[in-house]
Write an enzyme that holds these catalytic residues in place. Structure first.
Site, PDB file in Angstrom:
ATOM      1  N   ASP A   1       5.673  -1.694  19.403  1.00 19.38           N
ATOM      2  CA  ASP A   1       6.805  -2.613  19.338  1.00 19.38           C
ATOM      3  C   ASP A   1       6.903  -3.440  20.627  1.00 19.38           C
ATOM      4  O   ASP A   1       6.722  -2.914  21.727  1.00 19.38           O
ATOM      5  CB  ASP A   1       8.087  -1.774  19.160  1.00 19.38           C
ATOM      6  CG  ASP A   1       9.330  -2.623  18.978  1.00 19.38           C
ATOM      7  OD1 ASP A   1       9.361  -3.395  18.011  1.00 19.38           O
ATOM      8  OD2 ASP A   1      10.246  -2.520  19.810  1.00 19.38           O
TER       9      ASP A   1
ATOM     10  N   GLU B   1       2.607  -5.606  18.282  1.00 27.69           N
ATOM     11  CA  GLU B   1       3.516  -6.669  17.847  1.00 27.69           C
ATOM     12  C   GLU B   1       3.681  -7.616  19.029  1.00 27.69           C
ATOM     13  O   GLU B   1       4.363  -7.300  20.005  1.00 27.69           O
ATOM     14  CB  GLU B   1       4.893  -6.105  17.454  1.00 27.69           C
ATOM     15  CG  GLU B   1       5.822  -7.195  16.948  1.00 27.69           C
ATOM     16  CD  GLU B   1       7.290  -7.009  17.325  1.00 27.69           C
ATOM     17  OE1 GLU B   1       8.132  -7.655  16.699  1.00 27.69           O
ATOM     18  OE2 GLU B   1       7.602  -6.236  18.245  1.00 27.69           O
TER      19      GLU B   1
END
Ligand SMILES: [Ca+2]
Length: 546
Positions: A254, A291
């Protein structure tokens, strides 16, 4: 049970599926999806042909979304136990499905014991786990604590206390007039660069008065970790290793570009390289997917240490082409430009993580205004390109979802309208409802022309074909603007794929060596004479060699 390296490679080029556990399937009747519920639905995912699942965060957290982790080594009690998790991973592996976890390590929860310790006292041993400044500097730089609705005014510094602790993001999001844009790198960079200067220039008095101002890029309840602190690096490496020992196959990383403040490419990449080295000690073929929400040229360097990064630019292009009956050749040119950037920047063999939408975006079917033909076209484009295509849970049944709030893009999966057992009810859906034109899974499964059966056919064709799994892409030129035609090639074999992005039927010339239709969206699309096909609007045809 572990998969052979060859099986792992097939999985990593098959089809990934992003799951919000909370909204998937409930095993114990509390209305909240859980790990045992997901395990009960592995038959469905196997039938669909999924080869990898990405679980959005499953750790203890205060929010419904769980991107504010309080304990990286446990499972949220609503979702189950570590034993449930082990069972789930084992059963996935038995079905040749890999499991990757969302690793949210740019920040922790405000309530993580590390932050509780760190904020208690400037001399605490955990102080250096986070990033601190004094309010004098905050004021001088025009940075404001989170008492303003203007996030873009760099409300990145927050004062420890009830205001940050009980901050209501949902309420704030509704009130905020300007869209929240966390990708204002330049602005963040210029302001933060200043904070790194003159560390001793401030008066001791103001430092004493304002010692508890911390940095949090996304939300005051999610303070950013300090990756200049080696103990933080070691903690996160150990956490990664622990989950690998429990059987996971990799991680979705993330916010991978935010780790060093200001966003600093070289430091970020060297951190991810260190992380990979630490994880490789447990599993040399660990899969790392970043990401990095940015332009391809800015995300490609991450492929020096990661296997994959999500291809956000391609996702936008695919949707725009489907939505606006776009130019097929331009789409393929753009695809190749991105692929070339990836190859140039990476020393590893890249797996392009392609997708149409994810939990942070409006759902595909909402963007396409419920147009099932267009949704089928988007799926056919996605599932015939090289790389690892990701399906966001529910995309395959045409779930709807948009703002006002992120949770309405993460609504309960619509299994059935007659059989309510297992249906999650933690959220009353605003969008994915029968009254809005959504058809539950059970009805779709019995309809050969349904969206889910379209996905299923394409996924199985992909997973059974080495050419579609591993083959390169070669565009085929055409003078017709709305046609998107390419060949996939692997060893001596090849497959021919044509999509009609427009609404009118088009005639497609098929090269001599292709004759066997493997897939056709509409049965009307048939070879006519002299190697030509009439391809219906928004349709796809896949043809193999004789
Ligand atoms: Ca439950």
């Amino acid at each position: 049970m572990s998969l052979t390296p060859e099986q792992v490679q097939r999985c990593l080029h098959g089809v990934g599926y992003e799951i919000f556990v909370q909204s998937f399937f409930d095993s114990n009747g509390d209305g909240i999806g859980d790990l045992n519920g997901l395990r009960q639905k592995l038959d469905y995912l196997s039938d669909l042909g999924i080869t990898l699942i990405w679980l959005m965060p499953i750790h203890p957290a205060k929010t419904y979304h769980k991107y504010d982790v309080e304990d990286y080594l446990n499972i949220h009690p609503d979702y189950g136990t570590l034993d449930d998790f082990r069972h789930l991973v084992n059963e996935c592996h038995q079905r040749d499905i890999l499991v990757i976890l969302d690793l949210v390590a740019n920040h922790t929860s405000y309530d993580h014991p590390w932050f509780r310790q760190a904020q208690s006292d400037p001399t605490n041993a955990y102080r250096d786990y986070y990033i601190w400044t004094d309010s004098e500097r905050v004021k001088r730089l025009g940075l404001r604590a989170f008492d303003t609705p203007d996030v873009n005014a760099a409300g990145l510094w927050h004062k420890v206390g009830p205001e940050s602790e009980h901050f209501d993001w949902e309420e704030f999001e509704k009130r905020s007039k300007t869209p929240v844009d966390l990708d204002q790198d330049d602005r963040i960079t210029s302001k933060l660069s200043l904070t790194h200067e003159d560390s001793s220039a401030n008066s001791t008095q103001s430092n004493r008065l304002y010692t508890n101002t911390y940095y949090a890029v996304f939300d005051p309840r999610m303070p950013d970790l300090n990756y200049d602190c080696e103990r933080v690096q070691d903690e996160i490496c150990r956490i990664g290793q622990t989950w690998l020992e429990l059987g996971v196959d990799g991680f979705r990383l993330d916010a991978a570009k935010y780790f060093y403040k200001p966003p600093h490419l070289k430091s970020n990449i060297s951190w991810w390289t260190k992380f990979r080295q630490a994880l490789s000690q447990i599993n040399p073929s660990v899969y790392l997917l970043g990401e990095v929400w940015d332009l391809s040229s800015r995300i490609a360097p991450y492929l020096r240490s990661l296997d994959s990064v999500f291809n956000f630019e391609l996702a936008d292009l695919l949707i725009s082409c489907v939505l606006n009956e776009g130019n097929g050749s331009s789409l393929l040119n753009a695809y190749q430009r991105i692929a070339n950037i990836y190859t140039r920047e990476s020393s590893r063999s890249v797996i392009d993580a392609i997708f149409l939408s994810n939990h942070d975006q409006n759902r595909l079917m909402s963007v396409l205004s419920n147009n099932v033909s267009k949704a089928k076209l988007a799926a056919a484009l996605l599932l015939t390109l090289p790389g690892l295509p990701f399906v966001y849970y529910g995309e395959e049944i045409g779930m709807l979802g948009m703002k006002p709030h992120d949770k309405y893009r993460r609504e309960p999966f619509l299994w059935s309208t007659t059989q309510t057992q297992g249906q999650t009810t933690w959220l009353e859906p605003l969008y994915t409802k029968v009254s809005n034109g959504c058809t539950p899974l059970d009805q779709q499964l019995s309809d050969p022309n349904s969206l889910v059966n379209h996905y299923k056919k394409l996924i199985h064709i992909r997973c059974q074909s080495d050419v579609l799994l591993f083959g390169s892409l070669k565009p085929v030129s055409t003078r017709i603007r709305c046609l998107c035609i390419y060949e996939r090639e692997y060893n001596t074999k090849s497959v021919f794929i044509a999509h009609n992005l427009g609404h009118r039927t088009q005639r497609v010339m098929i090269p001599d060596n292709y004759r066997q239709i493997t897939f056709s969206t509409n049965s009307e699309s048939q070879i006519v004479t002299n190697g030509q096909v009439n391809l219906q609007g928004f349709s796809t045809i896949i043809i193999q060699t004789k």
